[in-house]
Design a protein around this motif. Sequence first.
Motif, PDB file in Angstrom:
ATOM      1  N   ASN A   1      -1.654  -6.539  -7.638  1.00 64.08           N
ATOM      2  CA  ASN A   1      -1.580  -8.009  -7.971  1.00 64.08           C
ATOM      3  C   ASN A   1      -1.846  -9.097  -6.796  1.00 64.08           C
ATOM      4  OD1 ASN A   1      -2.112  -7.615 -10.901  1.00 64.08           O
ATOM      5  ND2 ASN A   1       0.095  -7.714 -11.379  1.00 64.08           N
ATOM      6  N   HIS A   2      -0.775  -8.772  -5.917  1.00 64.43           N
ATOM      7  CA  HIS A   2      -0.942  -9.599  -4.794  1.00 64.43           C
ATOM      8  C   HIS A   2      -2.106  -9.583  -3.914  1.00 64.43           C
ATOM      9  CE1 HIS A   2       3.802  -9.314  -4.238  1.00 64.43           C
ATOM     10  NE2 HIS A   2       3.578  -9.855  -5.209  1.00 64.43           N
ATOM     11  N   MET A   3      -2.866  -8.317  -3.957  1.00 69.81           N
ATOM     12  CA  MET A   3      -4.050  -8.228  -3.182  1.00 69.81           C
ATOM     13  C   MET A   3      -5.179  -8.868  -4.058  1.00 69.81           C
ATOM     14  SD  MET A   3      -5.198  -6.683  -0.393  1.00 69.81           S
ATOM     15  CE  MET A   3      -5.501  -8.284   0.047  1.00 69.81           C
ATOM     16  N   LYS A   4      -5.183  -8.733  -5.452  1.00 72.29           N
ATOM     17  CA  LYS A   4      -5.973  -9.542  -6.286  1.00 72.29           C
ATOM     18  C   LYS A   4      -6.071 -11.101  -6.362  1.00 72.29           C
ATOM     19  CE  LYS A   4      -8.369  -9.586 -10.835  1.00 72.29           C
ATOM     20  NZ  LYS A   4      -8.375  -9.230 -12.004  1.00 72.29           N
TER      21      LYS A   4
ATOM     22  N   GLU B   1       3.664  -1.998   5.190  1.00 76.47           N
ATOM     23  CA  GLU B   1       4.797  -1.121   4.334  1.00 76.47           C
ATOM     24  C   GLU B   1       4.473  -0.572   2.963  1.00 76.47           C
ATOM     25  OE1 GLU B   1       8.573  -2.927   4.597  1.00 76.47           O
ATOM     26  OE2 GLU B   1       8.487  -3.165   6.778  1.00 76.47           O
ATOM     27  N   ILE B   2       4.951   0.669   2.465  1.00 74.77           N
ATOM     28  CA  ILE B   2       4.938   1.261   1.174  1.00 74.77           C
ATOM     29  C   ILE B   2       5.587   0.117   0.298  1.00 74.77           C
ATOM     30  CG2 ILE B   2       5.966   2.929  -0.365  1.00 74.77           C
ATOM     31  CD1 ILE B   2       6.168   4.565   2.223  1.00 74.77           C
ATOM     32  N   GLY B   3       4.943  -0.166  -0.932  1.00 73.79           N
ATOM     33  CA  GLY B   3       5.479  -1.055  -1.791  1.00 73.79           C
ATOM     34  C   GLY B   3       5.424  -0.551  -3.327  1.00 73.79           C
ATOM     35  N   ALA B   4       5.751  -1.468  -4.181  1.00 72.53           N
ATOM     36  CA  ALA B   4       5.714  -1.271  -5.724  1.00 72.53           C
ATOM     37  C   ALA B   4       4.181  -1.726  -6.174  1.00 72.53           C
ATOM     38  CB  ALA B   4       6.685  -2.017  -6.393  1.00 72.53           C
TER      39      ALA B   4
ATOM     40  N   PHE C   1      -2.485   6.391  -2.897  1.00 68.12           N
ATOM     41  CA  PHE C   1      -2.751   6.129  -1.660  1.00 68.12           C
ATOM     42  C   PHE C   1      -3.921   5.232  -1.818  1.00 68.12           C
ATOM     43  CE2 PHE C   1       0.199   9.744  -1.450  1.00 68.12           C
ATOM     44  CZ  PHE C   1       0.816   9.592  -0.068  1.00 68.12           C
ATOM     45  N   SER C   2      -4.091   4.075  -1.405  1.00 68.38           N
ATOM     46  CA  SER C   2      -5.114   3.116  -1.687  1.00 68.38           C
ATOM     47  C   SER C   2      -6.145   3.061  -0.582  1.00 68.38           C
ATOM     48  CB  SER C   2      -4.453   1.685  -1.990  1.00 68.38           C
ATOM     49  OG  SER C   2      -3.898   1.132  -0.847  1.00 68.38           O
ATOM     50  N   GLY C   3      -5.894   3.399   0.674  1.00 73.59           N
ATOM     51  CA  GLY C   3      -6.939   3.084   1.798  1.00 73.59           C
ATOM     52  C   GLY C   3      -6.682   1.579   1.648  1.00 73.59           C
ATOM     53  N   ASP C   4      -7.830   0.999   2.473  1.00 73.04           N
ATOM     54  CA  ASP C   4      -7.541  -0.286   2.550  1.00 73.04           C
ATOM     55  C   ASP C   4      -7.928  -1.376   1.611  1.00 73.04           C
ATOM     56  OD1 ASP C   4      -6.662  -0.010   5.004  1.00 73.04           O
ATOM     57  OD2 ASP C   4      -8.485  -0.656   6.171  1.00 73.04           O
ATOM     58  N   LEU C   5      -8.112  -0.801   0.347  1.00 72.76           N
ATOM     59  CA  LEU C   5      -8.274  -1.499  -0.889  1.00 72.76           C
ATOM     60  C   LEU C   5      -6.922  -2.474  -1.011  1.00 72.76           C
ATOM     61  CD1 LEU C   5      -9.797   1.053  -3.032  1.00 72.76           C
ATOM     62  CD2 LEU C   5     -11.081  -1.144  -2.615  1.00 72.76           C
ATOM     63  N   ILE C   6      -5.534  -2.058  -0.518  1.00 74.67           N
ATOM     64  CA  ILE C   6      -4.677  -2.796  -0.634  1.00 74.67           C
ATOM     65  C   ILE C   6      -4.033  -2.936   0.647  1.00 74.67           C
ATOM     66  CG2 ILE C   6      -2.287  -3.110  -1.633  1.00 74.67           C
ATOM     67  CD1 ILE C   6      -3.244  -1.516  -4.376  1.00 74.67           C
ATOM     68  N   PHE C   7      -3.773  -4.096   1.130  1.00 73.08           N
ATOM     69  CA  PHE C   7      -2.697  -4.461   2.326  1.00 73.08           C
ATOM     70  C   PHE C   7      -1.519  -5.076   1.865  1.00 73.08           C
ATOM     71  CE2 PHE C   7      -6.808  -3.816   4.006  1.00 73.08           C
ATOM     72  CZ  PHE C   7      -6.859  -3.787   5.410  1.00 73.08           C
ATOM     73  N   ASN C   8      -0.526  -4.566   2.373  1.00 76.24           N
ATOM     74  CA  ASN C   8       0.829  -5.367   2.205  1.00 76.24           C
ATOM     75  C   ASN C   8       1.156  -6.355   3.280  1.00 76.24           C
ATOM     76  OD1 ASN C   8       3.382  -6.072   1.291  1.00 76.24           O
ATOM     77  ND2 ASN C   8       4.348  -3.972   1.603  1.00 76.24           N
ATOM     78  N   LYS C   9       1.249  -7.462   2.843  1.00 69.69           N
ATOM     79  CA  LYS C   9       1.367  -8.644   3.705  1.00 69.69           C
ATOM     80  C   LYS C   9       0.792  -8.622   5.105  1.00 69.69           C
ATOM     81  CE  LYS C   9       6.082  -9.402   2.068  1.00 69.69           C
ATOM     82  NZ  LYS C   9       7.692  -9.417   2.458  1.00 69.69           N
ATOM     83  N   CYS C  10      -0.638  -8.456   4.901  1.00 73.28           N
ATOM     84  CA  CYS C  10      -1.583  -8.038   6.002  1.00 73.28           C
ATOM     85  C   CYS C  10      -2.987  -8.894   5.249  1.00 73.28           C
ATOM     86  CB  CYS C  10      -1.960  -6.763   6.507  1.00 73.28           C
ATOM     87  SG  CYS C  10      -0.362  -6.002   7.299  1.00 73.28           S
ATOM     88  N   HIS C  11      -3.813  -9.502   6.110  1.00 72.53           N
ATOM     89  CA  HIS C  11      -4.831 -10.031   5.719  1.00 72.53           C
ATOM     90  C   HIS C  11      -5.837  -8.863   5.945  1.00 72.53           C
ATOM     91  CE1 HIS C  11      -4.194 -14.382   5.677  1.00 72.53           C
ATOM     92  NE2 HIS C  11      -3.081 -14.103   6.764  1.00 72.53           N
TER      93      HIS C  11
ATOM     94  N   THR D   1       4.524   3.389  -7.202  1.00 72.98           N
ATOM     95  CA  THR D   1       4.634   3.163  -5.560  1.00 72.98           C
ATOM     96  C   THR D   1       3.062   3.297  -4.961  1.00 72.98           C
ATOM     97  OG1 THR D   1       6.655   4.486  -5.376  1.00 72.98           O
ATOM     98  CG2 THR D   1       5.190   4.210  -3.524  1.00 72.98           C
ATOM     99  N   ILE D   2       2.737   1.982  -4.133  1.00 76.13           N
ATOM    100  CA  ILE D   2       1.539   2.162  -3.576  1.00 76.13           C
ATOM    101  C   ILE D   2       1.643   2.400  -2.039  1.00 76.13           C
ATOM    102  CG2 ILE D   2      -0.151   0.617  -2.976  1.00 76.13           C
ATOM    103  CD1 ILE D   2      -0.208   0.973  -5.862  1.00 76.13           C
ATOM    104  N   MET D   3       0.972   3.171  -1.444  1.00 73.87           N
ATOM    105  CA  MET D   3       0.823   3.572  -0.105  1.00 73.87           C
ATOM    106  C   MET D   3      -0.498   2.772   0.575  1.00 73.87           C
ATOM    107  SD  MET D   3       3.258   5.760   0.516  1.00 73.87           S
ATOM    108  CE  MET D   3       3.053   6.734   2.099  1.00 73.87           C
ATOM    109  N   PRO D   4      -0.030   1.806   1.068  1.00 72.67           N
ATOM    110  CA  PRO D   4      -1.431   0.757   1.160  1.00 72.67           C
ATOM    111  C   PRO D   4      -1.961   1.286   2.712  1.00 72.67           C
ATOM    112  CG  PRO D   4       0.770  -0.133   2.155  1.00 72.67           C
ATOM    113  CD  PRO D   4       0.985   0.864   1.350  1.00 72.67           C
ATOM    114  N   GLY D   5      -3.083   0.757   2.803  1.00 67.08           N
ATOM    115  CA  GLY D   5      -3.797   1.037   4.176  1.00 67.08           C
ATOM    116  C   GLY D   5      -3.190   0.273   5.195  1.00 67.08           C
ATOM    117  N   HIS D   6      -2.446  -0.818   5.062  1.00 67.22           N
ATOM    118  CA  HIS D   6      -1.851  -1.466   5.906  1.00 67.22           C
ATOM    119  C   HIS D   6      -0.487  -2.073   5.696  1.00 67.22           C
ATOM    120  CE1 HIS D   6      -4.897  -0.862   9.303  1.00 67.22           C
ATOM    121  NE2 HIS D   6      -5.666  -0.955   8.321  1.00 67.22           N
TER     122      HIS D   6
END
Length: 250
Positions: free
Chosen positions: A189-192, A181-184, A139-149, A174-179
């Motif tokens: 790496n997408h966020m970085k 959908e759930i992803g792999a 559960f990453s909090g907002d350190l990771i967003f999925n297809k969101c700026h 599995t990543i539960m992003p801050g914003h």
Amino acid sequence: YVVNSHSHNDHIRGNQTFPNDIKIISTTRTRELIEEWEPLDIAEEKKYAPTRYSYYDSLYNSFSGDKLSREYQQILMWRPYYETLLNSHLEIKTRLPDTYFDSIQNFDGPNRRIQLISKGPGHTESDLILYLPDDKIIFSGDLIFNKCHPYMPHGSISNWKNWLDYMNSLEVNTIMPGHGEIGAKKLINHMKNYLLNLEISASNLHKYDQSIEKIGMVPIPDEYKDWWFDRFYVMNLKFAYEVSKKVEKE
């Protein structure tokens, strides 16, 4: 227990709904930031929320185009957000965290192991993730967003990248992003890559002596133009630009 990943309003205002015997966990600095900023944020929201709701409500009521379009979907996202924000001020009560962890804390339950991990600044001045090592879930909090700026100006780009490198070192499926959908695990790496892309763009602007006023004319890169919260891109690029200028001076 309830865990506050960081201090932003959309991640901490649910605290008030839980019974008093439920412990609210955060880092020490997150608790300080909530106490310091929430009264100021609420006061500002009371000023701008009605205006922004009226704006999106007028767009909603007058819209006559393609209701499957991106433009209309943006209206459907922001209109209820500002309506809910506006109405929330009638009953919002800030409940501060009461339990603090500033490194790593293990919880070994009968059926599941959980780690709370804090490594300092990233998305904000202090971030906290929740890791389930046996389930390989973060559960990453907002350190990771999925297809969101993401919104970056409250954080540190360099420390954010360190956070992502650390999460990449963990066993994760599995990543539960801050914003979003759930992803792999590839979301890390997408966020970085997003952060690196911003740094390069900002560095080039500074290198060619472009003024910060011209940043608003910089188009969103193709790989990110369909991400939600697109208005954050210019804010993020300005933030990265200021960081680049500071590094250059040092």
